[in-house]
Design an enzyme around this catalytic site. Sequence first.
Site, mmCIF file in Angstrom:
data_model
loop_
_atom_site.group_PDB
_atom_site.id
_atom_site.type_symbol
_atom_site.label_atom_id
_atom_site.label_comp_id
_atom_site.label_asym_id
_atom_site.label_seq_id
_atom_site.Cartn_x
_atom_site.Cartn_y
_atom_site.Cartn_z
ATOM 1 N N GLU A 171 33.271 115.384 13.571
ATOM 2 C CA GLU A 171 33.327 114.756 12.244
ATOM 3 C C GLU A 171 34.498 115.335 11.464
ATOM 4 O O GLU A 171 34.692 116.548 11.424
ATOM 5 C CB GLU A 171 32.031 114.997 11.467
ATOM 6 C CG GLU A 171 32.039 114.396 10.063
ATOM 7 C CD GLU A 171 30.737 114.659 9.313
ATOM 8 O OE1 GLU A 171 29.661 114.557 9.940
ATOM 9 O OE2 GLU A 171 30.792 114.989 8.105
ATOM 10 N N GLU A 199 25.605 120.028 11.123
ATOM 11 C CA GLU A 199 26.320 121.046 10.348
ATOM 12 C C GLU A 199 25.373 122.164 9.923
ATOM 13 O O GLU A 199 24.882 122.179 8.785
ATOM 14 C CB GLU A 199 27.002 120.420 9.123
ATOM 15 C CG GLU A 199 28.183 119.526 9.476
ATOM 16 C CD GLU A 199 28.915 118.997 8.251
ATOM 17 O OE1 GLU A 199 28.391 119.131 7.124
ATOM 18 O OE2 GLU A 199 30.022 118.448 8.413
#
Length: 459
Positions: free
Chosen positions: A378, A286
């Site tokens: 995710e 991320e």
Amino acid sequence: MKRLLALLATGVSIVGLTALAGPPAQAATGCKAEYTITSQWEGGFQAGVKITNLGDPVSGWTLGFTMPDAGQRLVQGWNATWSQSGSAVTAGGVDWNRTLATGASADLGFVGSFTGANPAPTSFTLNGATCSGSVTDPPTDPPTDPPATGTPAAVNGQLHVCGVHLCNQYDRPIQLRGMSTHGIQWFGPCYGDASLDRLAQDWKSDLLRVAMYVQEDGYETDPAGFTSRVNGLVDMAEDRGMYAVIDFHTLTPGDPNYNLDRARTFFSSVAARNDKKNVIYEIANEPNGVSWTAVKSYAEQVIPVIRAADPDAVVIVGTRGWSSLGVSDGANESEVVNNPVNATNIMYAFHFYAASHKDDYRAAVRPAATRLPLFVSEFGTVSATAWSVDRSSSVAWLDLLDQLKISYANWTYSDADEGSAAFRPGTCEGTDYSSSGVLTESGALVKSRISTTDDFPTS
């Protein structure tokens, strides 16, 4: 605004297309495409593609083709939503041409650049299906094909990206559904033989995402040890017929370039085991607080390390704004579409947490999925910081991902004391990973979705 193509062409290629998206089940399908280079100059050209629907009326389509020369690039296009990832080009129908009646045509065009030769594409696909040039009529009594038998990895084999889809060894778009580990430095007991047996057999998971934190007591503390743990979990997934997503779980610092040298070392080691056909590489979890340009630079330095050892595997590239395609930073997919990673066989990560990211994020994913190959590596059923499951938003997300055939991994297959965990605290001390007594609200919801029959086409 629509633009007319020039009447005179310097090159023409006509290819038949089949399997337009949109017709009802058992409809007659088929179409043809005419590719025309209308003008060419030093380092640039203008081309058009005319699509004619030969089958039953269709509503919604995505054209795909591959630029034959590595130096050919899409600059801009019209009459469709255009994008390029590596050498793969896609064009999706827009409001005025999304529906095509039998015999109707759509005229598309684009401006491109090239550095070497400028050959015309020779093959086209619609929604991942290879074009054949004939109309296919439905059978009078259509047979019902039984689901493919075997494990997900056995049925689908080596995966690759085709157009905006993840495709199997039969060049057919598929969707993988599964679970992500939590940090393997904290929840090792959750990932033994018993739990992974249940994940494969009871949950019927297609994949296991192996979340290897780099910081936070992770890889940087013991590179060799964590590499060995990741390899062991990849082997355990392979033994159970699941795909393994190797997640280089960067989070803080948010700029993946901070870990560039570590990434090179790690991916050089895990990619050396290139006999593993069940592996997907996720090179940056991320990215946050960093520009897309910086993320792209990182990706273009790490991907060659993987390709040197494992040239065929799919690679997932994280996007800025915590892998939100920049949406969490007020941007959208256009920055990636207009400045894609210079590599082939890659996908772009999109992450969401259902209680925080709702209609506005779903509205961003719909057009992005027609322009970029997306993988939800995710997602959570809760908010990014809270405990409560948002069932309504979670179901809306899962329905959308199913509709768009976007693969996903749920956070997390663990007994962490948090709302996103699949199991109640203490579950990983035992052997039960499936019954209602050990599942949280999130775990029960996600298990009910991923344990349904997969749609893995083999022809």
